[in-house]
Motif scaffolding. Structure first.
Motif, PDB file in Angstrom:
ATOM      1  N   SER A  74     -42.747  29.497 -48.461  1.00 26.54           N
ATOM      2  CA  SER A  74     -41.485  28.980 -47.941  1.00 26.54           C
ATOM      3  C   SER A  74     -40.818  28.033 -48.946  1.00 26.54           C
ATOM      4  O   SER A  74     -41.501  27.227 -49.578  1.00 26.54           O
ATOM      5  CB  SER A  74     -41.776  28.221 -46.650  1.00 26.54           C
TER       6      SER A  74
ATOM      7  N   LYS B 258     -36.707  32.627 -51.927  1.00 32.11           N
ATOM      8  CA  LYS B 258     -36.626  34.062 -51.611  1.00 32.11           C
ATOM      9  C   LYS B 258     -35.210  34.461 -51.189  1.00 32.11           C
ATOM     10  O   LYS B 258     -34.662  35.423 -51.720  1.00 32.11           O
ATOM     11  CB  LYS B 258     -37.599  34.429 -50.477  1.00 32.11           C
TER      12      LYS B 258
ATOM     13  N   ASP C 143     -37.134  36.814 -42.471  1.00 33.41           N
ATOM     14  CA  ASP C 143     -37.219  35.798 -41.419  1.00 33.41           C
ATOM     15  C   ASP C 143     -36.491  36.227 -40.141  1.00 33.41           C
ATOM     16  O   ASP C 143     -36.838  35.797 -39.054  1.00 33.41           O
ATOM     17  CB  ASP C 143     -36.617  34.470 -41.903  1.00 33.41           C
TER      18      ASP C 143
ATOM     19  N   HIS D 266     -38.897  38.147 -37.556  1.00 25.56           N
ATOM     20  CA  HIS D 266     -40.072  37.568 -36.909  1.00 25.56           C
ATOM     21  C   HIS D 266     -39.867  37.632 -35.396  1.00 25.56           C
ATOM     22  O   HIS D 266     -38.735  37.503 -34.914  1.00 25.56           O
ATOM     23  CB  HIS D 266     -40.237  36.093 -37.310  1.00 25.56           C
TER      24      HIS D 266
ATOM     25  N   MET E 126     -43.922  28.591 -35.688  1.00 23.56           N
ATOM     26  CA  MET E 126     -43.567  27.902 -36.936  1.00 23.56           C
ATOM     27  C   MET E 126     -42.717  26.654 -36.649  1.00 23.56           C
ATOM     28  O   MET E 126     -42.891  25.630 -37.305  1.00 23.56           O
ATOM     29  CB  MET E 126     -42.842  28.854 -37.888  1.00 23.56           C
TER      30      MET E 126
ATOM     31  N   LEU F 134     -48.679  30.703 -39.049  1.00 25.48           N
ATOM     32  CA  LEU F 134     -48.958  32.055 -38.535  1.00 25.48           C
ATOM     33  C   LEU F 134     -50.343  32.507 -38.988  1.00 25.48           C
ATOM     34  O   LEU F 134     -50.831  32.089 -40.041  1.00 25.48           O
ATOM     35  CB  LEU F 134     -47.908  33.045 -39.051  1.00 25.48           C
TER      36      LEU F 134
ATOM     37  N   ARG G 127     -48.842  38.182 -38.351  1.00 23.72           N
ATOM     38  CA  ARG G 127     -48.021  38.754 -39.432  1.00 23.72           C
ATOM     39  C   ARG G 127     -48.093  40.283 -39.517  1.00 23.72           C
ATOM     40  O   ARG G 127     -47.129  40.894 -39.993  1.00 23.72           O
ATOM     41  CB  ARG G 127     -48.439  38.160 -40.786  1.00 23.72           C
TER      42      ARG G 127
ATOM     43  N   TRP H  32     -45.162  42.196 -37.970  1.00 22.31           N
ATOM     44  CA  TRP H  32     -43.920  41.824 -38.696  1.00 22.31           C
ATOM     45  C   TRP H  32     -43.846  42.581 -40.027  1.00 22.31           C
ATOM     46  O   TRP H  32     -42.801  43.155 -40.381  1.00 22.31           O
ATOM     47  CB  TRP H  32     -43.945  40.307 -38.896  1.00 22.31           C
TER      48      TRP H  32
ATOM     49  N   SER I 262     -42.232  36.776 -47.288  1.00 16.08           N
ATOM     50  CA  SER I 262     -43.210  35.897 -47.960  1.00 16.08           C
ATOM     51  C   SER I 262     -44.385  36.637 -48.619  1.00 16.08           C
ATOM     52  O   SER I 262     -44.770  36.311 -49.737  1.00 16.08           O
ATOM     53  CB  SER I 262     -43.746  34.866 -46.958  1.00 16.08           C
TER      54      SER I 262
ATOM     55  N   LEU J 221     -47.650  36.538 -48.510  1.00 13.69           N
ATOM     56  CA  LEU J 221     -48.475  35.532 -49.188  1.00 13.69           C
ATOM     57  C   LEU J 221     -49.824  36.057 -49.677  1.00 13.69           C
ATOM     58  O   LEU J 221     -50.348  35.593 -50.691  1.00 13.69           O
ATOM     59  CB  LEU J 221     -48.708  34.342 -48.241  1.00 13.69           C
TER      60      LEU J 221
ATOM     61  N   HIS K  91     -33.268  23.939 -40.965  1.00 10.52           N
ATOM     62  CA  HIS K  91     -34.093  25.142 -41.065  1.00 10.52           C
ATOM     63  C   HIS K  91     -35.299  24.951 -40.156  1.00 10.52           C
ATOM     64  O   HIS K  91     -35.853  23.853 -40.084  1.00 10.52           O
ATOM     65  CB  HIS K  91     -34.519  25.347 -42.523  1.00 10.52           C
ATOM     66  N   PHE K  92     -35.686  26.051 -39.448  1.00  9.28           N
ATOM     67  CA  PHE K  92     -36.778  25.907 -38.478  1.00  9.28           C
ATOM     68  C   PHE K  92     -38.115  25.570 -39.129  1.00  9.28           C
ATOM     69  O   PHE K  92     -39.032  25.069 -38.494  1.00  9.28           O
ATOM     70  CB  PHE K  92     -36.915  27.189 -37.630  1.00  9.28           C
ATOM     71  N   PHE K  93     -38.227  25.852 -40.425  1.00  5.09           N
ATOM     72  CA  PHE K  93     -39.503  25.666 -41.107  1.00  5.09           C
ATOM     73  C   PHE K  93     -39.538  24.274 -41.716  1.00  5.09           C
ATOM     74  O   PHE K  93     -38.755  23.943 -42.606  1.00  5.09           O
ATOM     75  CB  PHE K  93     -39.643  26.736 -42.186  1.00  5.09           C
TER      76      PHE K  93
ATOM     77  N   GLN L  70     -48.695  26.954 -46.384  1.00  9.20           N
ATOM     78  CA  GLN L  70     -48.188  28.119 -47.131  1.00  9.20           C
ATOM     79  C   GLN L  70     -48.910  28.228 -48.478  1.00  9.20           C
ATOM     80  O   GLN L  70     -49.314  29.308 -48.902  1.00  9.20           O
ATOM     81  CB  GLN L  70     -46.681  27.971 -47.378  1.00  9.20           C
TER      82      GLN L  70
HETATM   83  O1  LIG Z   1     -45.617  34.392 -43.718  1.00 10.59           O
HETATM   84  C1  LIG Z   1     -45.165  33.341 -43.267  1.00 10.59           C
HETATM   85  O2  LIG Z   1     -45.810  32.314 -43.043  1.00 10.59           O
HETATM   86  C2  LIG Z   1     -43.705  33.281 -42.957  1.00 10.59           C
HETATM   87  O3  LIG Z   1     -43.042  34.436 -43.325  1.00 10.59           O
HETATM   88  C3  LIG Z   1     -43.082  32.098 -43.641  1.00 10.59           C
HETATM   89  O4  LIG Z   1     -43.178  32.228 -45.025  1.00 10.59           O
HETATM   90  C4  LIG Z   1     -41.693  31.874 -43.091  1.00 10.59           C
HETATM   91  O5  LIG Z   1     -41.131  32.958 -42.433  1.00 10.59           O
HETATM   92  C5  LIG Z   1     -40.653  31.405 -43.996  1.00 10.59           C
HETATM   93  O6  LIG Z   1     -40.994  31.137 -45.276  1.00 10.59           O
HETATM   94  C6  LIG Z   1     -40.006  30.271 -43.280  1.00 10.59           C
HETATM   95  O7  LIG Z   1     -38.820  30.005 -43.764  1.00 10.59           O
END
Ligand SMILES: O=C(O)[C@H](O)[C@@H](O)[C@H](O)[C@H](O)CO
Ligand SMILES: Nc1ncnc2c1ncn2[C@@H]1O[C@H](COP(=O)(O)OP(=O)(O)OP(=O)(O)O)[C@@H](O)[C@H]1O
Length: 177
Positions: free
Chosen positions: A11, A15, A38, A41, A49, A55, A60, A63, A86, A88, A131-133, A141
């Motif tokens: 995050s 992106k 985003d 989701h 979040m 998460l 995930r 999604w 993301s 990750l 922003h929600f995050f 993250q």
């Molecule tokens: O995999 C994840 O944990 C999410 O996708 C996050 O990365 C958020 O969606 C995003 O970054 C918030 O803005």
């Protein structure tokens, strides 16, 4: 038929910003669309979040599958499909690659990961409002993020952000398409 480009990273790494820049550059010459991960989701994921709960893999998987479906669907109508997501972990990137591997509308699939230091990203996030995050989630993250080994993960590329502008990063991506 389309070239599909995923742009990922923790995050706040940029992106959305880099995806928008890339699509605005490419749209001058090709038919191009942007999918903002985003926005796909589930409400349950967004609620988690927003409440500072990271998460899990189980949250995930559906999604990621949805985003692969959207890539496939849009590949019929566009020349380039850009998706901010993301992705990750290596397992998430592997899932996207395997879901799209036999798609006859996809000419090339590339996954780019924006890599920057925790400190730089924290600074970037502080400039972002509404922003929600939340910033407090950034540590999780980075704990979850598996930086790709390009020699092991085919079609996956690291983008070193350093102090590059979104334009420089979008140019770098275009150079690899
Ligand atoms: O995999 C994840 O944990 C999410 O996708 C996050 O990365 C958020 O969606 C995003 O970054 C918030 O803005
Ligand atoms: N290359 C860059 N240089 C400087 N600032 C940047 C750069 N890219 C993005 N930013 C800034 O960093 C912040 C986060 O960017 P952005 O929202 O694009 O990240 P993101 O990875 O999409 O985040 P999230 O996944 O949380 O939505 C924004 O304030 C944005 O303006």
């Amino acid at each position: 038929m389309a070239c599909v480009v995923f742009i990922g990273g923790p995050s706040g790494t940029g992106k959305s910003t880099v995806s928008q820049e890339l699509v605005s550059q490419l749209s001058k010459t090709v038919k191009c669309c942007l999918i903002e991960g985003d926005e796909w989701h589930s409400l349950a994921n967004i609620e988690k979040m927003s409440n500072n709960i990271p998460l899990t893999d189980e949250d995930r998987w559906p999604w990621l599958k949805k985003l692969a479906q959207l890539a496939s669907l849009n590949a019929k109508d566009y020349e380039v499909v850009v998706i901010a997501c993301s992705m990750l972990k290596k397992s998430y990137r592997d899932l996207l690659k395997s879901e799209l591997a036999n798609d006859k509308n996809i000419t090339k699939l590339s996954l780019f990961l924006l890599c920057n230091t925790y400190e730089n990203v924290l600074r970037q996030m502080k400039q972002r409002k509404n922003h929600f995050f939340k910033e407090s989630m950034l540590r999780s993250q980075y704990d979850t993020f598996e930086k790709p080994d390009e020699s092991v993960e085919s079609g996956v590329y690291i983008l070193h952000c350093d102090h590059k502008t979104q334009r420089e990063l979008a140019d770098e991506i275009r150079g690899k398409l």
